[in-house]
Design an enzyme around this catalytic site. Structure first.
Site, PDB file in Angstrom:
ATOM      1  N   CYS A 233       0.841  -1.202   0.000  1.00 15.32           N
ATOM      2  CA  CYS A 233       0.000   0.000   0.000  1.00 15.32           C
ATOM      3  C   CYS A 233       0.875   1.249   0.000  1.00 15.32           C
ATOM      4  O   CYS A 233       2.059   1.207   0.244  1.00 15.32           O
ATOM      5  CB  CYS A 233      -0.857  -0.015   1.255  1.00 15.32           C
ATOM      6  SG  CYS A 233      -1.734  -1.565   1.442  1.00 15.32           S
TER       7      CYS A 233
ATOM      8  N   ASN B 193       0.732  -1.077   6.124  1.00 12.62           N
ATOM      9  CA  ASN B 193       1.120  -1.745   4.889  1.00 12.62           C
ATOM     10  C   ASN B 193       1.763  -3.060   5.302  1.00 12.62           C
ATOM     11  O   ASN B 193       2.640  -3.074   6.158  1.00 12.62           O
ATOM     12  CB  ASN B 193       2.138  -0.883   4.121  1.00 12.62           C
ATOM     13  CG  ASN B 193       2.609  -1.576   2.845  1.00 12.62           C
ATOM     14  OD1 ASN B 193       1.934  -2.477   2.343  1.00 12.62           O
ATOM     15  ND2 ASN B 193       3.757  -1.170   2.331  1.00 12.62           N
ATOM     16  N   GLY B 194       1.279  -4.193   4.768  1.00 12.42           N
ATOM     17  CA  GLY B 194       1.893  -5.479   5.094  1.00 12.42           C
ATOM     18  C   GLY B 194       0.847  -6.498   5.505  1.00 12.42           C
ATOM     19  O   GLY B 194      -0.341  -6.357   5.193  1.00 12.42           O
TER      20      GLY B 194
ATOM     21  N   ARG C  39       0.976   2.212  -6.098  1.00 11.66           N
ATOM     22  CA  ARG C  39       1.316   1.110  -5.176  1.00 11.66           C
ATOM     23  C   ARG C  39       0.081   0.327  -4.744  1.00 11.66           C
ATOM     24  O   ARG C  39       0.178  -0.761  -4.214  1.00 11.66           O
ATOM     25  CB  ARG C  39       1.984   1.652  -3.912  1.00 11.66           C
ATOM     26  CG  ARG C  39       3.404   2.135  -4.082  1.00 11.66           C
ATOM     27  CD  ARG C  39       3.922   2.704  -2.777  1.00 11.66           C
ATOM     28  NE  ARG C  39       4.091   1.663  -1.799  1.00 11.66           N
ATOM     29  CZ  ARG C  39       5.252   1.033  -1.573  1.00 11.66           C
ATOM     30  NH1 ARG C  39       6.300   1.380  -2.288  1.00 11.66           N
ATOM     31  NH2 ARG C  39       5.368   0.092  -0.685  1.00 11.66           N
TER      32      ARG C  39
ATOM     33  N   TRP D 168      -3.875  -1.674  -1.179  1.00  9.56           N
ATOM     34  CA  TRP D 168      -3.902  -2.829  -2.076  1.00  9.56           C
ATOM     35  C   TRP D 168      -4.307  -3.985  -1.172  1.00  9.56           C
ATOM     36  O   TRP D 168      -3.511  -4.463  -0.378  1.00  9.56           O
ATOM     37  CB  TRP D 168      -2.544  -3.052  -2.715  1.00  9.56           C
ATOM     38  CG  TRP D 168      -2.537  -4.247  -3.612  1.00  9.56           C
ATOM     39  CD1 TRP D 168      -2.140  -5.517  -3.313  1.00  9.56           C
ATOM     40  CD2 TRP D 168      -3.001  -4.307  -4.957  1.00  9.56           C
ATOM     41  NE1 TRP D 168      -2.312  -6.346  -4.367  1.00  9.56           N
ATOM     42  CE2 TRP D 168      -2.850  -5.643  -5.399  1.00  9.56           C
ATOM     43  CE3 TRP D 168      -3.539  -3.385  -5.828  1.00  9.56           C
ATOM     44  CZ2 TRP D 168      -3.204  -6.053  -6.684  1.00  9.56           C
ATOM     45  CZ3 TRP D 168      -3.893  -3.790  -7.103  1.00  9.56           C
ATOM     46  CH2 TRP D 168      -3.722  -5.105  -7.526  1.00  9.56           C
TER      47      TRP D 168
ATOM     48  N   LYS E  73      -3.193  -5.022 -19.855  1.00 11.07           N
ATOM     49  CA  LYS E  73      -2.821  -5.692 -18.596  1.00 11.07           C
ATOM     50  C   LYS E  73      -3.827  -6.777 -18.253  1.00 11.07           C
ATOM     51  O   LYS E  73      -3.498  -7.791 -17.677  1.00 11.07           O
ATOM     52  CB  LYS E  73      -2.737  -4.675 -17.452  1.00 11.07           C
ATOM     53  CG  LYS E  73      -2.257  -5.280 -16.141  1.00 11.07           C
ATOM     54  CD  LYS E  73      -0.871  -5.901 -16.267  1.00 11.07           C
ATOM     55  CE  LYS E  73      -0.430  -6.651 -15.043  1.00 11.07           C
ATOM     56  NZ  LYS E  73       0.778  -7.475 -15.271  1.00 11.07           N
TER      57      LYS E  73
ATOM     58  N   GLU F 211       7.843 -19.321 -20.812  1.00  5.72           N
ATOM     59  CA  GLU F 211       7.671 -17.978 -20.230  1.00  5.72           C
ATOM     60  C   GLU F 211       8.782 -17.050 -20.713  1.00  5.72           C
ATOM     61  O   GLU F 211       8.542 -15.889 -21.033  1.00  5.72           O
ATOM     62  CB  GLU F 211       7.648 -18.075 -18.710  1.00  5.72           C
ATOM     63  CG  GLU F 211       7.689 -16.750 -17.967  1.00  5.72           C
ATOM     64  CD  GLU F 211       6.513 -15.822 -18.273  1.00  5.72           C
ATOM     65  OE1 GLU F 211       5.550 -16.239 -18.956  1.00  5.72           O
ATOM     66  OE2 GLU F 211       6.582 -14.648 -17.872  1.00  5.72           O
TER      67      GLU F 211
ATOM     68  N   LYS G 268       8.045 -13.544 -22.716  1.00  9.50           N
ATOM     69  CA  LYS G 268       8.579 -12.233 -22.286  1.00  9.50           C
ATOM     70  C   LYS G 268       9.269 -11.528 -23.451  1.00  9.50           C
ATOM     71  O   LYS G 268       9.083 -10.330 -23.668  1.00  9.50           O
ATOM     72  CB  LYS G 268       9.545 -12.426 -21.116  1.00  9.50           C
ATOM     73  CG  LYS G 268       8.853 -12.702 -19.793  1.00  9.50           C
ATOM     74  CD  LYS G 268       8.195 -11.464 -19.299  1.00  9.50           C
ATOM     75  CE  LYS G 268       6.926 -11.589 -18.524  1.00  9.50           C
ATOM     76  NZ  LYS G 268       5.811 -12.334 -18.997  1.00  9.50           N
TER      77      LYS G 268
ATOM     78  N   GLU H 299       6.623 -10.404 -26.114  1.00  6.49           N
ATOM     79  CA  GLU H 299       5.704  -9.302 -25.776  1.00  6.49           C
ATOM     80  C   GLU H 299       6.449  -8.011 -25.452  1.00  6.49           C
ATOM     81  O   GLU H 299       5.877  -6.945 -25.500  1.00  6.49           O
ATOM     82  CB  GLU H 299       4.767  -9.697 -24.653  1.00  6.49           C
ATOM     83  CG  GLU H 299       5.400 -10.074 -23.343  1.00  6.49           C
ATOM     84  CD  GLU H 299       4.348 -10.434 -22.285  1.00  6.49           C
ATOM     85  OE1 GLU H 299       3.178 -10.071 -22.434  1.00  6.49           O
ATOM     86  OE2 GLU H 299       4.716 -11.086 -21.305  1.00  6.49           O
TER      87      GLU H 299
ATOM     88  N   HIS I 184      13.144 -34.020 -32.390  1.00  8.40           N
ATOM     89  CA  HIS I 184      11.930 -34.392 -33.149  1.00  8.40           C
ATOM     90  C   HIS I 184      11.500 -33.284 -34.094  1.00  8.40           C
ATOM     91  O   HIS I 184      10.328 -33.205 -34.457  1.00  8.40           O
ATOM     92  CB  HIS I 184      10.797 -34.725 -32.161  1.00  8.40           C
ATOM     93  CG  HIS I 184      11.148 -35.864 -31.252  1.00  8.40           C
ATOM     94  ND1 HIS I 184      11.230 -37.177 -31.678  1.00  8.40           N
ATOM     95  CD2 HIS I 184      11.517 -35.860 -29.948  1.00  8.40           C
ATOM     96  CE1 HIS I 184      11.577 -37.941 -30.662  1.00  8.40           C
ATOM     97  NE2 HIS I 184      11.758 -37.185 -29.593  1.00  8.40           N
TER      98      HIS I 184
HETATM   99  C1  AGP Z   1       1.926 -11.945 -19.229  1.00  8.56           C
HETATM  100  O1  AGP Z   1       3.157 -11.240 -19.361  1.00  8.56           O
HETATM  101  C2  AGP Z   1       0.865 -11.390 -20.126  1.00  8.56           C
HETATM  102  N1  AGP Z   1       0.628 -10.036 -19.841  1.00  8.56           N
HETATM  103  C3  AGP Z   1      -0.379 -12.272 -20.210  1.00  8.56           C
HETATM  104  O2  AGP Z   1       0.038 -13.504 -20.750  1.00  8.56           O
HETATM  105  C4  AGP Z   1      -1.122 -12.573 -18.891  1.00  8.56           C
HETATM  106  O3  AGP Z   1      -0.349 -13.421 -18.081  1.00  8.56           O
HETATM  107  C5  AGP Z   1      -2.431 -13.284 -19.246  1.00  8.56           C
HETATM  108  O4  AGP Z   1      -3.211 -12.405 -20.039  1.00  8.56           O
HETATM  109  C6  AGP Z   1      -3.248 -13.701 -18.015  1.00  8.56           C
HETATM  110  O5  AGP Z   1      -3.581 -12.570 -17.273  1.00  8.56           O
HETATM  111  P1  AGP Z   1      -4.171 -12.788 -15.785  1.00  8.56           P
HETATM  112  O6  AGP Z   1      -3.095 -13.453 -15.001  1.00  8.56           O
HETATM  113  O7  AGP Z   1      -4.496 -11.414 -15.282  1.00  8.56           O
HETATM  114  O8  AGP Z   1      -5.384 -13.663 -15.896  1.00  8.56           O
END
Ligand code: AGP
Length: 619
Positions: free
Chosen positions: A2, A105-106, A30, A78, A614, A488, A492, A495, A511
């Site tokens: 927070c 906060n915590g 935050r 938060w 997001k 992953e 990264k 994206e 394969h």
């Molecule tokens: C991750 O870097 C991406 N922004 C995306 O794959 C994300 O993880 C996915 O859209 C799921 O989002 P969520 O965890 O909010 O459900």
């Protein structure tokens, strides 16, 4: 995580509220599901607090202005305990006379026991928060002692967990008292006025002279300055420093972007997600699950549903959960789950992983799973979001708000929460890993420090990222729990740097994918620990030999002391020795930093990459 602000100024008709609101605005990133302020005015404390964005608080203050004051505290929340509502917003009042206000906060790990004792003693709580428990304890302590600093010192001795606390009392105008343990608190020294903040962004608009506090310290501020004592009552000192960040940098804690800040926040994100999940004897306790234990014992299948990075967290979890519980565990992309006519019934446990709790694909899959009779547990980072509300139970991660679109600290926190759930089920169902669960939890509690060790040694990764700024394609290989880490790492890079990247199961190379290998092709390889079972390590090392023989440029992530990889690696990135199933918590970090640094070197918007949101709230 927070936002916290405290202020004491020279004049009662001063700018306390203005300072607090300016500080909260800078700290809103935050945490932003509710906000509130408390002022000492005359012989009482006044508070205003509202759920939702800071704008809601601003509107409320415009409609019902508060009296002038020179002593104030403010908070953006938060949520960790209790949904984002007006009642759960901070500050919380303590005592019958309401003369005390507290912000926090915590996470107070032992708040259940403290709250029960106070209820037995006749205290009536207005909120579901751990913070209100502390406010009531502090008010009682003040009523006995009559000194806010000493009362705070008495109370923190009863608390377990991570906390930054700020308190004001109507009988001590011109004083704010703060305390910190495993949670940030910094002092701002102004000219005839003094500030407190969860970070310097809280007061950088007023002063750049700061005092860093140590662990387990209490600070008492007045307009004249700050005095510090340790929790044991001995005199303490703060470390004075000059803040040379600008306001924007201050919000990012001095990092160039939120993603870098959040990557470096990961030790805290994992540690906070582990907090409060074991009892005194070390056994796992998941009170928040509120699911019938008999039902959980009867589960004969687990299906994890998620998207993107969250799905890769689920893939890591599969290995651990199956190993510990011996329950079959499938992982489905949520948008596929609904349409594959899944074999799901009332003995299936569906685990929906989502940072935002608003991903429509995952939400629709949750609804579908429940229609089929499954019980659903959400693993989520956002209190009060839709997916937890639509699930039977929720296990919250405590990664704090994740601002950057590319998920980093939430990923490690999701994996941690999945481990906790798997160990809890193993403990509940008995069998091989019931007693092992506690020793694995001990290994898990060592992971924040290991993540920090990796973070402290990534200059070489940043260097190769800048060197590879023109690369057109990168491959990522991993095996066992290293396979989802490879996926992953590739995501990264895609994206953030808009570079074609692909993750493979290392065993799949021969394969087909090995046809992609040509001179200079960069390949990251996540190597299992040499102590892992089934000879996994040697199999992956021979895979590195094969691609190196065909000209690949091999960037190898390997455990400290693993010398077998050296002859076949162009670059070796070291991670601490870690139990195989927990290794993703450290092997992921270099890949996050690589992608972030390369995108930054390309001059791209690391926090808001093109085409991405997001939270994907459409199907
Ligand atoms: C991750 O870097 C991406 N922004 C995306 O794959 C994300 O993880 C996915 O859209 C799921 O989002 P969520 O965890 O909010 O459900």
């Amino acid at each position: 995580m927070c936002g916290i602000v405290g202020y004491v100024g020279p004049k009662v008709d001063g700018r306390a509220l203005e300072v607090i609101m300016e500080g909260l605005a800078r700290l809103e990133y935050r945490g932003y599901d509710s906000a509130g302020v408390a002022l000492v005015a005359g012989d009482h404390v006044v508070t205003t607090k509202r759920a939702g964005k800071l704008a809601n608080l601003i509107r409320a203050l415009a409609l019902e202005p508060l009296p002038e004051s020179n002593t104030a505290i403010g908070h953006t929340r938060w949520a960790t305990h209790g949904a984002p509502t007006d009642e759960n917003a901070h500050p919380h009042r303590g005592g019958q006379d309401g003369k005390l206000a507290l912000i926090h906060n915590g996470i107070i790990e032992n708040f259940h026991a403290l709250r029960s004792a106070l209820i037995d003693d006749g205290v009536v709580f207005l909120s579901e928060t751990d913070t209100e428990v502390v406010a009531q304890l502090l008010a009682r302590s003040y009523d006995k002692i009559g000194d806010l600093t000493e009362a705070m010192r008495q109370v923190v001795a009863e608390l377990k967990g991570a906390f930054t606390l700020l308190a004001v009392h109507a009988d001590e105008p011109g004083v704010v008292v703060g305390a910190r343990r495993n949670s940030p608190l910094v002092v701002g020294i102004g000219d005839g006025e003094t500030f407190l903040g969860s970070d310097v962004a809280a007061f950088i608009g007023s002063t750049r002279e700061a005092l860093e506090l140590d662990q387990d310290q209490i600070v008492t501020i007045t307009a004249q300055g700050a005095s510090i004592i340790n929790f044991d009552g001995t005199p303490g000192v703060g470390k004075a420093y000059h803040v040379d960040w600008n306001a924007a940098a201050a919000e990012k804690g001095g990092f160039p972007n939120f993603m870098a800040k959040e990557i470096h926040d990961q030790p805290h994100a994992v540690a906070d997600t582990l907090l409060g999940r074991t009892n005194e004897s070390g056994a796992l306790v998941l009170d928040e699950l509120r699911m019938d234990e008999a039902e959980l014992r009867a589960i004969d299948k687990i299906v994890i549903i998620a998207c993107g990075t969250a799905a890769y967290a689920g893939m890591v979890a599969k290995y651990a959960i199956e190993h510990w519980t011996r329950i079959p565990c499938e992982v489905d992309l949520a948008h596929e789950f609904r349409y594959r006519d899944p074999v799901v019934n009332e003995r299936t446990l569906v685990v929906a992983i989502s940072q935002s709790g608003e991903t429509m694909d995952t939400l629709m899959a949750v609804k579908h799973a429940r229609l089929l009779g499954a019980r659903v547990i959400a693993i989520c980072n956002t209190h009060g979001s839709t997916i937890p509300r639509e699930s039977d139970a929720v296990l919250y991660t405590h990664a704090g708000p994740e601002i950057a679109v590319a998920s980093t600290k939430a990923f490690l926190a999701q994996i941690t929460a999945c481990y906790i759930l798997g160990l809890y089920l193993a403990q509940l169902r008995g069998g091989t890993y019931a007693d092992e669960a506690q020793s694995v939890m001990k290994d898990l509690c060592e992971m924040p420090a290991k993540i920090q060790t990796v973070l402290d040694g990534l200059d070489r990764v940043r260097e190769i990222a800048r060197f590879m700024v023109d690369t057109r394609s990168v491959l990522f290989l991993g095996r066992h729990v290293g396979y989802p880490v490879a996926l992953e790492g590739a995501l990264k890079l895609k994206e953030l740097a808009y570079i074609h990247a692909e993750g493979f199961a290392a065993g799949e190379l021969k394969h087909g994918p090995i046809a992609l290998i040509e001179a200079g092709q960069p390949v990251f390889v996540i190597v299992p620990s040499p102590s892992s079972e089934h000879g996994l390590h040697d199999k992956v090392v021979s895979g590195i030999q094969e691609i190196r023989a065909r000209g690949a440029r091999t960037i190898v992530i390997a455990e400290e002391g693993d010398e077998d990889v050296v002859p076949f690696a162009d670059v070796v990135i070291r991670v601490p020795v870690t139990p195989t199933l927990l290794a993703p918590l450290v092997t992921t970090v270099p890949l996050q930093v690589f992608a972030c640094e390369l995108a930054w070197a390309k001059g791209l918007d690391v926090d808001q990459p093109r085409n991405l949101a997001k939270s994907v709230t459409v199907e």
